[in-house]
Design an enzyme around this catalytic site. Sequence first.
Site, short mmCIF file in Angstrom:
data_model
loop_
_atom_site.label_atom_id
_atom_site.label_comp_id
_atom_site.label_asym_id
_atom_site.label_seq_id
_atom_site.Cartn_x
_atom_site.Cartn_y
_atom_site.Cartn_z
N PHE A 1 -0.39 46.65 6.16
CA PHE A 1 0.49 47.35 7.10
C PHE A 1 1.48 48.28 6.38
CE2 PHE A 1 4.63 46.33 9.54
CZ PHE A 1 4.60 47.51 10.24
N ILE A 2 2.34 47.73 5.56
CA ILE A 2 3.37 48.55 4.90
C ILE A 2 2.73 49.47 3.86
CG2 ILE A 2 5.47 48.50 3.50
CD1 ILE A 2 6.22 45.85 4.86
N TYR B 1 6.14 29.77 1.59
CA TYR B 1 6.10 31.24 1.49
C TYR B 1 7.42 31.77 0.93
CZ TYR B 1 6.49 36.10 3.13
OH TYR B 1 6.70 37.47 3.20
N ASN C 1 12.16 41.99 9.95
CA ASN C 1 10.86 42.00 10.63
C ASN C 1 10.40 43.45 10.77
OD1 ASN C 1 10.74 38.96 11.78
ND2 ASN C 1 12.81 39.77 11.76
N ASP D 1 -8.66 42.00 -6.87
CA ASP D 1 -7.62 41.00 -6.65
C ASP D 1 -6.46 41.23 -7.63
OD1 ASP D 1 -6.28 38.25 -6.82
OD2 ASP D 1 -7.79 37.93 -5.27
N ILE D 2 -5.23 41.03 -7.16
CA ILE D 2 -4.08 41.24 -8.07
C ILE D 2 -4.05 40.23 -9.22
CG2 ILE D 2 -2.51 42.43 -6.50
CD1 ILE D 2 -1.15 39.63 -6.00
N VAL E 1 5.30 39.33 17.34
CA VAL E 1 5.75 39.25 18.73
C VAL E 1 5.47 40.53 19.53
CG1 VAL E 1 8.14 39.89 18.14
CG2 VAL E 1 7.71 38.58 20.18
N1 LIG Z 1 5.77 43.00 7.45
C1 LIG Z 1 6.92 42.33 7.38
O1 LIG Z 1 7.67 42.21 8.37
C2 LIG Z 1 7.37 41.73 6.07
C3 LIG Z 1 8.55 40.99 6.05
C4 LIG Z 1 8.96 40.42 4.84
C5 LIG Z 1 8.21 40.59 3.69
N2 LIG Z 1 7.04 41.30 3.75
C6 LIG Z 1 6.27 41.45 2.50
O2 LIG Z 1 5.89 42.82 2.35
C7 LIG Z 1 4.59 42.91 1.74
C8 LIG Z 1 3.68 43.75 2.61
O3 LIG Z 1 3.58 43.14 3.89
P1 LIG Z 1 2.60 43.67 5.02
O4 LIG Z 1 3.23 43.36 6.33
O5 LIG Z 1 2.14 45.04 4.72
O6 LIG Z 1 1.38 42.65 4.81
P2 LIG Z 1 -0.18 42.85 5.01
O7 LIG Z 1 -0.77 41.48 5.12
O8 LIG Z 1 -0.46 43.83 6.10
O9 LIG Z 1 -0.61 43.51 3.62
C9 LIG Z 1 -0.78 42.74 2.45
C10 LIG Z 1 -2.03 43.25 1.77
O10 LIG Z 1 -2.23 42.52 0.55
C11 LIG Z 1 -3.62 42.29 0.39
N3 LIG Z 1 -3.78 41.11 -0.49
C12 LIG Z 1 -3.48 39.82 -0.20
N4 LIG Z 1 -3.78 39.04 -1.24
C13 LIG Z 1 -4.27 39.86 -2.21
C14 LIG Z 1 -4.75 39.63 -3.53
N5 LIG Z 1 -4.81 38.39 -4.04
N6 LIG Z 1 -5.17 40.70 -4.25
C15 LIG Z 1 -5.15 41.96 -3.72
N7 LIG Z 1 -4.71 42.22 -2.47
C16 LIG Z 1 -4.27 41.18 -1.73
C17 LIG Z 1 -4.15 42.06 1.79
O11 LIG Z 1 -5.55 42.30 1.91
C18 LIG Z 1 -3.30 43.06 2.60
O12 LIG Z 1 -3.96 44.30 2.75
C19 LIG Z 1 4.12 41.48 1.52
O13 LIG Z 1 4.43 41.10 0.20
C20 LIG Z 1 4.97 40.66 2.50
O14 LIG Z 1 5.14 39.34 2.06
C21 LIG Z 1 6.60 41.88 4.90
#
Ligand SMILES: NC(=O)c1ccc[n+]([C@@H]2O[C@H](COP(=O)([O-])OP(=O)(O)OC[C@H]3O[C@@H](n4cnc5c(N)ncnc54)[C@H](O)[C@@H]3O)[C@@H](O)[C@H]2O)c1
Length: 318
Positions: free
Chosen positions: A14-15, A142, A171, A54-55, A186
């Site tokens: 997403f981000i 988490y 969020n 994978d990271i 939500v």
């Molecule tokens: N969206 C929010 O509201 C929010 C809030 C707090 C923190 N975050 C943090 O921001 C970051 C981005 O969030 P997001 O909402 O875009 O999440 P998301 O799940 O949409 O994106 C995360 C991406 O990481 C990839 N990924 C997961 N495990 C992996 C691995 N082992 N190797 C390579 N790629 C991997 C997934 O395929 C996914 O595309 C995350 O670290 C999340 O914890 C997001």
Amino acid sequence: MPKKTILITGVAGFIGSNLADRLVRDGHRVVGIDNLSAGILEQVPREVEFHAVDIRSKEAVSIIKKSGADVVFHFAAKNCVPDCQNFPYETADVNIMGTINIFEACRAAGVERVLYAESSAIYEGTDTLPTPETDFTPQTIYAVSKAADHLFARAYQRGFGMKMVGFRYLNVYGPRQDYRRAIPPVMSRFIIRLLMNERPPVYGTGSERRDYIHVDDVNDFHVLCIDNDEVIGKTFNLGQGKNYSGLEILNMIQALLGTNMQPEFVPPIPGGAPANLADITAAKRVGWQPKISLEEGLKGMIKYIQDEIARGNITHSL
Ligand SMILES: NC(=O)c1ccc[n+]([C@@H]2O[C@H](COP(=O)([O-])OP(=O)(O)OC[C@H]3O[C@@H](n4cnc5c(N)ncnc54)[C@H](O)[C@@H]3O)[C@@H](O)[C@H]2O)c1
């Protein structure tokens, strides 16, 4: 700003995918890593040099080295809170060991600055609202994994002089928010149900208050951090500094859609704090200001979900 090479982990999420769009538009060279465990390949702009790895892998290390990246945004994580709670080992492996693998790769490659995702989940146990960045009260698996990333980043900065910046998102919402997960966020949940002419599910009483921030506002801050020196070594809350209850969000969406459905109350999701609210003084001090009102952001979310339905990506309610 001079054009840079910028590498994003989690670029299909997403981000990350929204940031990739923005950086490509701004003329940067973008390299992306994602193992597609939750991300969607079609979301990655075609200008991005994409690697499905994978990271935690050696390949990720060599991609960072070969890319010549000036800046790395590290977003990839296991981030579904109930799922992390059920799988602590895997959560630590991805979120802590995976992060260290990326930090080590950046250290070896001499990356100029490393900007990485923490989470406001670090404030789960707080009594202080709005919450400043000095609060540190993680409770769930988490949140503890994200707290560990924060401590490692500080150690990398102190020990190796690396330029690290942490983001504590509240969020985040907007187009491409992951509505496919077991319990969709939500707004997507409400919009999809209402567009399907079904009662929207409210977990608990709907009185829990959350601070929502649009992904474009978050990306304004990310872009600011690429070359601003005041941000180095700091962690920033990214929220609107306002919070809304689930029922308030539902009412706003119903007003925009012109519907009047009674919600279906279902048992609360365990572990959720009654409220979150960011103190965003630090981010404002370096020149950031959220610009997108909740109403405007919700209109964009509705349009996105309508388009997803029209494309056949959503065929039934969640
Ligand atoms: N969206 C929010 O509201 C929010 C809030 C707090 C923190 N975050 C943090 O921001 C970051 C981005 O969030 P997001 O909402 O875009 O999440 P998301 O799940 O949409 O994106 C995360 C991406 O990481 C990839 N990924 C997961 N495990 C992996 C691995 N082992 N190797 C390579 N790629 C991997 C997934 O395929 C996914 O595309 C995350 O670290 C999340 O914890 C997001």
